[in-house]
Design an enzyme around this catalytic site. Structure first.
Site, PDB file in Angstrom:
ATOM      1  N   SER A  14     -17.623   5.202  29.032  1.00  0.00           N
ATOM      2  CA  SER A  14     -18.909   5.250  30.499  1.00  0.00           C
ATOM      3  C   SER A  14     -19.266   3.980  30.759  1.00  0.00           C
ATOM      4  O   SER A  14     -18.840   3.286  29.856  1.00  0.00           O
ATOM      5  CB  SER A  14     -20.147   5.962  29.270  1.00  0.00           C
ATOM      6  N   SER A 140     -24.291 -10.214  26.278  1.00  0.00           N
ATOM      7  CA  SER A 140     -25.456  -9.112  26.853  1.00  0.00           C
ATOM      8  C   SER A 140     -26.658 -10.792  26.877  1.00  0.00           C
ATOM      9  O   SER A 140     -25.786 -11.329  26.637  1.00  0.00           O
ATOM     10  CB  SER A 140     -26.407  -8.288  26.229  1.00  0.00           C
ATOM     11  N   TYR A 153     -31.174  -5.570  18.507  1.00  0.00           N
ATOM     12  CA  TYR A 153     -29.862  -5.597  18.909  1.00  0.00           C
ATOM     13  C   TYR A 153     -29.411  -7.130  19.466  1.00  0.00           C
ATOM     14  O   TYR A 153     -28.035  -7.093  19.959  1.00  0.00           O
ATOM     15  CB  TYR A 153     -30.553  -4.858  20.726  1.00  0.00           C
ATOM     16  N   LYS A 157     -25.831  -9.105  19.978  1.00  0.00           N
ATOM     17  CA  LYS A 157     -25.120 -10.143  20.572  1.00  0.00           C
ATOM     18  C   LYS A 157     -25.158 -11.196  20.458  1.00  0.00           C
ATOM     19  O   LYS A 157     -24.296 -12.341  20.458  1.00  0.00           O
ATOM     20  CB  LYS A 157     -26.432  -9.358  21.902  1.00  0.00           C
TER      21      LYS A 157
END
Length: 261
Positions: A14, A140, A153, A157
């Site tokens: 996805s 990101s 998160y 990253k």
């Protein structure tokens, strides 16, 4: 076909991984699709084949190094070569530091950082043997500047970026390329995955981009290797601001906080 370049793409079921698989297949690469959801991989592979591309489905849990090594071995057995590794599999989380338990942090590190580490390590070992290759690490923009409620998160990253930059320096002049990709908020199943994994329903804020847009910038880097890719060009200023004006960058980041609905 031995003369067709091969790309392994993790998280290909996805979002950015799927878009990248489709885009790389249109470039003539044999794409090896890796993720945990075999049914979704079959769907993507069927679409690629219908469009005239070539895809191999290879279910894999990137947190297991043995499975990632087997993924690379399968790509080599199926196509005779490995030219590109896209370390893209990832998982999000939204919450303040005091709302984040240790097991959640470990899970994020296992998927986002160690998943990247396992894929990069397996691919670079092969790239060194053949003297060529291209590693993409999909990080990101929060790998350049942390934002409120995304500390856990962002930490994963930042870890990806540190790994990628170090490996890139190790490989300088070798003919092996390392590209770090810094998407902003992207219209993917990212938030639905957060709902499945953590039961979180989170509203986004700020500008967004499509997975196809991110994939198109990666295709350009595939054709002409680059160290860093900012799919939204203006977001490069985030890294500059974080280094030169951290207080201002902190204030601005509060305007793009993802909050629970």
């Amino acid at each position: 076909m031995a003369d067709r370049r091969t790309a392994v793409i993790t998280g290909a079921s996805s979002g950015i991984g799927e878009a990248c698989a489709r885009a790389f297949a249109r470039e003539g690469l044999h794409v090896v699709l890796a993720a945990r959801r075999a049914g979704e991989l079959e769907r993507v592979a069927a679409d690629i084949a219908a469009a005239g591309g070539v895809a191999t489905v290879a279910p894999c849990d990137v947190t297991d190094p043995a499975q990632v090594d087997a993924l690379v071995a399968r790509a080599l057995a199926a196509t005779g070569r490995l030219d590109v590794m896209v370390a893209n599999a990832g998982l999000g989380y939204n919450g303040r530091l005091d709302e984040t338990d240790t097991e959640t942090m470990r899970r994020l590190m296992e998927v986002n950082y160690f998943g990247t580490f396992h894929a990069a390590r397996a691919a670079v070992g092969h790239f060194r043997t053949v003297g060529a290759g291209h590693l993409f690490i999909v990080s990101s923009i929060v790998g350049r500047k942390g934002v409120p409620r995304m500390g856990a998160y962002a930490a994963t990253k930042f870890a990806q970026v540190g790994l990628g930059e170090s490996v890139r320096a190790e490989l300088a002049g070798s003919g092996i390329h390392v590209t770090l990709v810094y998407p902003i908020s992207t219209e993917t199943g990212f938030r639905s995955a957060m709902a499945r994994e953590w039961g979180q329903d989170v509203a986004g804020a700020g500008p967004r981009q499509s997975p196809d847009h991110v994939a198109a910038t990666m295709v350009r880097a595939l054709r002409r290797p680059r160290a860093d890719v900012y799919p939204m060009r203006a977001s490069r200023l985030v890294a500059v601001a974080a280094a030169l004006l951290p207080g201002v960058a902190d204030w601005v980041s509060t305007r793009f906080t993802r909050t629970p609905k």
